[in-house]
Design a protein around this motif. Structure first.
Motif, short mmCIF file in Angstrom:
data_model
loop_
_atom_site.label_atom_id
_atom_site.label_comp_id
_atom_site.label_asym_id
_atom_site.label_seq_id
_atom_site.Cartn_x
_atom_site.Cartn_y
_atom_site.Cartn_z
N THR A 30 0.84 -1.19 0.00
CA THR A 30 0.00 0.00 0.00
C THR A 30 0.87 1.24 0.00
N SER A 31 0.44 2.20 -0.77
CA SER A 31 1.15 3.47 -0.79
C SER A 31 0.20 4.53 -1.32
N ASP A 32 0.47 5.74 -0.96
CA ASP A 32 -0.24 6.87 -1.54
C ASP A 32 0.81 7.90 -1.88
N SER A 33 0.41 8.96 -2.50
CA SER A 33 1.38 9.97 -2.93
C SER A 33 2.19 10.52 -1.77
N GLY A 34 1.65 10.45 -0.57
CA GLY A 34 2.37 10.96 0.59
C GLY A 34 3.46 10.03 1.09
N THR A 35 3.38 8.74 0.78
CA THR A 35 4.37 7.79 1.28
C THR A 35 5.33 7.29 0.21
N LEU A 36 5.11 7.65 -1.05
CA LEU A 36 6.02 7.22 -2.11
C LEU A 36 7.36 7.94 -1.99
N VAL A 37 8.40 7.28 -2.45
CA VAL A 37 9.73 7.89 -2.48
C VAL A 37 9.90 8.51 -3.87
N TRP A 38 9.94 9.84 -3.91
CA TRP A 38 10.07 10.58 -5.16
C TRP A 38 11.52 10.98 -5.37
#
Length: 161
Positions: A30-38
């Motif tokens: 599970t991931s959302d834009s807040g937890t992704l590594v950019w």
């Protein structure tokens, strides 16, 4: 009679334990834009990438998200592989052909999915910050129409209004 059922019962129990063991390995990521590594994408200055699965630079399936700033322009290019894109947020304007024309693009909003066949010349631009999810079977990379377009993409990525 009991001895006939014992091997069958043992087989069923073994299958149940095997499935239970595999289900632990198949937990959803599970991931959302807040937890992704950019990470910054040097080939498209101002753009960031987050890899969800695989490696776009290697052979095999991959999923990646590209985060484009507002008013970002992607020069005409193509890919050696088919690309499967979904707009996660924002508006992505997609056009086909080897010349960039703002007026010949189709606006794609969040939830829009499109398949771009291999070798199809295309380009795009963003109206606002846009996250585009791409997937395919790598290796993946953009091939620009000419060297000038590739240099222009690296040096001038903002649409000037």
């Amino acid at each position: 009679m009991r001895s006939k059922f014992l091997p069958v019962t043992a087989s069923i129990l073994l299958a149940a334990f095997t499935c239970a063991a595999h289900s632990e390995e198949l937990r959803p990521i599970t991931s959302d834009s807040g937890t992704l590594v950019w990470n910054n994408l040097p080939s498209l200055p101002g753009t960031q990438v987050a890899i969800l699965a695989g490696d776009p630079q290697k052979k095999g399936f991959f999923i990646a998200r590209l985060k484009f700033p507002a008013n970002f322009k992607i020069a005409p290019h193509y890919h050696d592989i088919s690309e499967h894109d979904m707009v996660i947020s924002g508006t992505y304007h997609l056009g086909t052909g080897n010349k960039f024309d703002l007026n010949k693009t189709i606006p794609m909003t969040a939830g829009t999915y499109i398949t771009i066949p291999a070798k199809t010349q295309h380009y795009g631009w963003t109206q606002d910050e846009t996250i585009l999810q791409i997937s395919g079977v790598g290796p993946w990379g953009a091939i620009y129409n000419d060297t000038a377009a590739a240099q222009s993409q690296s040096n001038q990525t903002r649409i000037h209004s």
